[in-house]
Design an enzyme around this catalytic site. Sequence first.
Site, PDB file in Angstrom:
ATOM      1  CG  HIS A  85      28.495  -9.137 -53.548  1.00  0.00           C
ATOM      2  ND1 HIS A  85      27.541  -9.102 -52.553  1.00  0.00           N
ATOM      3  CD2 HIS A  85      27.922  -9.768 -54.602  1.00  0.00           C
ATOM      4  CE1 HIS A  85      26.441  -9.678 -52.983  1.00  0.00           C
ATOM      5  NE2 HIS A  85      26.646 -10.091 -54.231  1.00  0.00           N
TER       6      HIS A  85
ATOM      7  CE  LYS B  89      16.266  -9.950 -54.806  1.00  0.00           C
ATOM      8  NZ  LYS B  89      17.582 -10.150 -55.469  1.00  0.00           N
TER       9      LYS B  89
ATOM     10  NE  ARG C 130      26.987 -17.473 -56.427  1.00  0.00           N
ATOM     11  CZ  ARG C 130      25.834 -17.774 -55.839  1.00  0.00           C
ATOM     12  NH1 ARG C 130      25.813 -18.134 -54.570  1.00  0.00           N
ATOM     13  NH2 ARG C 130      24.718 -17.740 -56.536  1.00  0.00           N
TER      14      ARG C 130
ATOM     15  CB  SER D 168      22.850 -11.698 -50.904  1.00  0.00           C
ATOM     16  OG  SER D 168      23.944 -10.906 -51.299  1.00  0.00           O
TER      17      SER D 168
END
Length: 215
Positions: free
Chosen positions: A72, A96, A145, A183
Site C-alpha cells: 500500500h 466486513k 499485484r 493484508s
Amino acid sequence: MRIAITREPAFENCHFSGLDGGLNSLRSNTFHWAARSLLIWSGNREHEPHSYPDVMAVAIYPGSFDPLTNGHLDILTRGSHLFDQLIVAVLQNSQKQSLFAVAERVEMLNEATAALPNVSVLSFEGLLVNCARECGAQVIVRGLRSPSDYEFEEQLATLNRRLSPQLDTIFLVATESNRAISSRIVKEIASLGGDVTSFVPPHAAAALRAKYASR
C-alpha cells in the site's frame, strides 16, 4: 499537472505506459509485468489523445488498509508523485469484519504519510464515486499485484465509469518485492506469531503485535 493518455492499437480498453519509458504487453490475458509501470483505464473513449486539464490534478486511493502494508505504501508514494494531491480513502465497511477500527487505520496511514505533504487521509462509507466527487478527485488509483487482480479491478473500473463518466482509473503495478504481500496474508502470519516486519511499516508491525497480544 498534465497526464496524457494515448492509445496503443493492439489494445481495446487498456493503455500501458512504463514510468521508465517502456511499454508493457498483454498476451493471452497474461501480463508481462514491469516493476515501475502503470496502466490507465480509459473506458473506451472515442477521442484521443485525452489529457486532464491544466487544473490541480487530484486522485483518490481507496482501500480497507487493514492493516497498511508496504505494498500500500509503495502505491500511495508513487501516486503522490503523479498527482498534485492524493487522497487516501479508508473504507468503512459494516459488512466486513475488520481487525483494526477505522480510526486506527486512519492514524496508521497518517503516520506513514507524514513526510508526503500532498497526501491526505480520510474515511468514507458508501459509493467510492460519491466520495471522489465530494473530494474533487478526477482519478482513482489502484494497485495491481497479478493478472487476477486486474480481472477484478477491471470490473470495478467499468462500473465506476458507468456511475461517474468523468472519473478515470489508473492501475499501478506492484513492485516485485511487494507482489506477494496482502493484508489478509499479513494478518494470518501475525496471528500465528510470525514476524511481519518485512511486510509492513514498523508502526503497523507494532500495532499488529499489540492487537494479537491482547486477544
